[in-house]
Design an enzyme around this catalytic site. Sequence first.
Site, PDB file in Angstrom:
ATOM      1  N   CYS A 166       0.979  -1.367  -0.050  1.00 49.44           N
ATOM      2  CA  CYS A 166      -0.060  -0.272  -0.011  1.00 49.44           C
ATOM      3  C   CYS A 166       0.651   1.281  -0.219  1.00 49.44           C
ATOM      4  CB  CYS A 166      -1.330  -0.020   1.264  1.00 49.44           C
ATOM      5  SG  CYS A 166      -2.261   1.486   0.854  1.00 49.44           S
TER       6      CYS A 166
ATOM      7  N   CYS B  24       0.086   3.899   1.755  1.00 46.70           N
ATOM      8  CA  CYS B  24      -0.524   5.024   2.426  1.00 46.70           C
ATOM      9  C   CYS B  24       0.605   5.288   3.571  1.00 46.70           C
ATOM     10  CB  CYS B  24      -1.685   5.084   3.682  1.00 46.70           C
ATOM     11  SG  CYS B  24      -1.362   3.586   4.518  1.00 46.70           S
TER      12      CYS B  24
ATOM     13  N   CYS C 121      -4.053   6.016   0.598  1.00 45.04           N
ATOM     14  CA  CYS C 121      -3.220   4.890  -0.538  1.00 45.04           C
ATOM     15  C   CYS C 121      -2.788   4.999  -1.563  1.00 45.04           C
ATOM     16  CB  CYS C 121      -4.715   3.935   0.082  1.00 45.04           C
ATOM     17  SG  CYS C 121      -4.772   3.665   1.238  1.00 45.04           S
TER      18      CYS C 121
ATOM     19  N   LYS D  45     -12.341  -4.656   2.584  1.00 45.68           N
ATOM     20  CA  LYS D  45     -11.434  -3.849   3.866  1.00 45.68           C
ATOM     21  C   LYS D  45     -12.651  -3.125   3.192  1.00 45.68           C
ATOM     22  CE  LYS D  45      -7.557  -1.144   4.442  1.00 45.68           C
ATOM     23  NZ  LYS D  45      -6.156  -0.727   4.423  1.00 45.68           N
TER      24      LYS D  45
ATOM     25  N   ARG E  14     -10.850   7.436   4.099  1.00 42.45           N
ATOM     26  CA  ARG E  14     -10.708   6.500   2.635  1.00 42.45           C
ATOM     27  C   ARG E  14     -11.725   5.778   2.003  1.00 42.45           C
ATOM     28  NH1 ARG E  14      -5.646   6.869   3.779  1.00 42.45           N
ATOM     29  NH2 ARG E  14      -5.008   5.920   6.004  1.00 42.45           N
TER      30      ARG E  14
ATOM     31  N   GLU F  17     -16.761  -7.990  -4.929  1.00 43.69           N
ATOM     32  CA  GLU F  17     -15.385  -7.402  -4.264  1.00 43.69           C
ATOM     33  C   GLU F  17     -14.768  -8.740  -4.554  1.00 43.69           C
ATOM     34  OE1 GLU F  17     -13.007  -4.927  -4.682  1.00 43.69           O
ATOM     35  OE2 GLU F  17     -13.968  -3.159  -4.199  1.00 43.69           O
TER      36      GLU F  17
ATOM     37  N   LYS G  44     -11.522  -7.856   6.208  1.00 47.45           N
ATOM     38  CA  LYS G  44     -11.042  -7.475   7.362  1.00 47.45           C
ATOM     39  C   LYS G  44     -12.097  -5.913   7.315  1.00 47.45           C
ATOM     40  CE  LYS G  44      -7.281  -3.792   7.362  1.00 47.45           C
ATOM     41  NZ  LYS G  44      -6.427  -2.755   7.124  1.00 47.45           N
TER      42      LYS G  44
ATOM     43  N   SER H 154      -6.650  -3.240  14.824  1.00 48.95           N
ATOM     44  CA  SER H 154      -5.650  -2.616  15.629  1.00 48.95           C
ATOM     45  C   SER H 154      -6.438  -2.131  16.783  1.00 48.95           C
ATOM     46  CB  SER H 154      -4.498  -1.358  14.740  1.00 48.95           C
ATOM     47  OG  SER H 154      -5.490  -0.456  14.355  1.00 48.95           O
TER      48      SER H 154
ATOM     49  N   TYR I 144      -2.961  -9.572  15.625  1.00 46.88           N
ATOM     50  CA  TYR I 144      -1.646  -8.826  16.912  1.00 46.88           C
ATOM     51  C   TYR I 144      -1.213  -9.833  17.873  1.00 46.88           C
ATOM     52  CZ  TYR I 144      -2.355  -4.669  14.057  1.00 46.88           C
ATOM     53  OH  TYR I 144      -2.326  -4.592  13.390  1.00 46.88           O
TER      54      TYR I 144
HETATM   55  C1  PBG Z   1      -2.823  -0.432   4.806  1.00 51.93           C
HETATM   56  C2  PBG Z   1      -3.514  -0.797   6.135  1.00 51.93           C
HETATM   57  C3  PBG Z   1      -4.157  -0.007   6.589  1.00 51.93           C
HETATM   58  C4  PBG Z   1      -3.719  -1.514   7.449  1.00 51.93           C
HETATM   59  C5  PBG Z   1      -3.429  -2.372   7.827  1.00 51.93           C
HETATM   60  N1  PBG Z   1      -3.244  -2.099   5.761  1.00 51.93           N
HETATM   61  C6  PBG Z   1      -4.788   1.088   7.605  1.00 51.93           C
HETATM   62  C7  PBG Z   1      -5.795   1.745   6.820  1.00 51.93           C
HETATM   63  O1  PBG Z   1      -6.442   1.086   5.665  1.00 51.93           O
HETATM   64  O2  PBG Z   1      -5.909   2.885   6.855  1.00 51.93           O
HETATM   65  C8  PBG Z   1      -4.848  -1.541   8.670  1.00 51.93           C
HETATM   66  C9  PBG Z   1      -4.790  -1.993   9.674  1.00 51.93           C
HETATM   67  C10 PBG Z   1      -5.067  -3.024  11.775  1.00 51.93           C
HETATM   68  O3  PBG Z   1      -5.912  -1.402  12.102  1.00 51.93           O
HETATM   69  O4  PBG Z   1      -4.026  -3.053  12.481  1.00 51.93           O
HETATM   70  N2  PBG Z   1      -3.930   0.766   3.790  1.00 51.93           N
END
Ligand code: PBG
Length: 325
Positions: free
Chosen positions: A117, A119, A127, A192, A214, A230, A245, A271, A310
């Site tokens: 990516c 970003c 991104c 996503k 985004r 998708e 995700k 996260s 994680y």
């Molecule tokens: C990059 C990306 C992101 C995450 C994984 N790859 C951030 C986003 O899209 O803002 C998020 C992972 C997480 O929150 O643990 N585009």
Amino acid sequence: MLYRPRRLRNGETLRSMVRETRISADSLIYPMFVIEGDNIKEEIETMPGQYRYSIDRMGECLEEVIDAGVKSVMLFGIPAHKDEIGSGAWDSDGIIQRALRYAKTKYPELYYITDVCLCEYTSHGHCGALCGDYVDNDKTVELIAKTAVSHAKAGADMVAPSDMMDGRVGAIREALDENGFVNTPIMAYSAKYASAFYGPFRDAAGSAPAFGDRKSYQMDFHNINEAVAEAGLDIAEGADIIMVKPGMAYLDVLYKIKEKFQMPTALYSVSGEYAMIKAAAKLGYIDEEKMICETAVCMYRAGADILITYFAKEIAQYIQKGLIG
Ligand code: PBG
């Protein structure tokens, strides 16, 4: 009474005999952050227990991963310099490329997946490349494909595009094949969503968008049919593994996609999910170990073949201890 469902719940031996979901550390992927600089291991404030490592110290983390019995990591890079188009992403001496060369040499037993990516590399935090305030799809796809090839050249075992541009999986497949990487698999972040669950990650990677959000490329969380579409497109373009995700709040999406396509399917427990469990446990509101076990198993039950989390090291240890499995 002929049927007494409680009969099979009587005792741990019997319960584990009739278990429907079995999980193994083989399917866990641990995401980690590598940052430009020397002698750095800094804790991410919003993700206690997770760190940013400079390349010279990433071995500390990789050794923990190996010791826990986790076999794969997903690398995220945090560069020293960012620019408008995110050129650090495909720099052959960029943070990920150097981290890969180091880690592959020093710890060849691990399987290395890279997040593809822009970003973390763009000055505006979006991104892709901008055209005014809009992220230019087709221009970004070219840059993403270039980035994926540079990761493969540096030793990535698998690439995982997370940008959500249209057509990127096909473009990456073509670019990898042209460069001799026909056997490098693509794990596509297919569904996503534009999600508040990524908040702590954006702190960790310094990748929050400088303006706007985004939503013009990541999916609207009201939708599920669109996720099926998708995933179908990514498969048609050559994705080897599809991904949903975030995790916890999106298990319906995972279930539907797994049912429909029967493809190797990954779930990314992000996260914000990690941070919520950590924060509530710290306050004494929940039991951290039990919460990690239960949420992980539920994700597999819903259809995950692969779990990116994680908590990968902890889950592997809990499986080994027999708490889950
Ligand atoms: C990059 C990306 C992101 C995450 C994984 N790859 C951030 C986003 O899209 O803002 C998020 C992972 C997480 O929150 O643990 N585009």
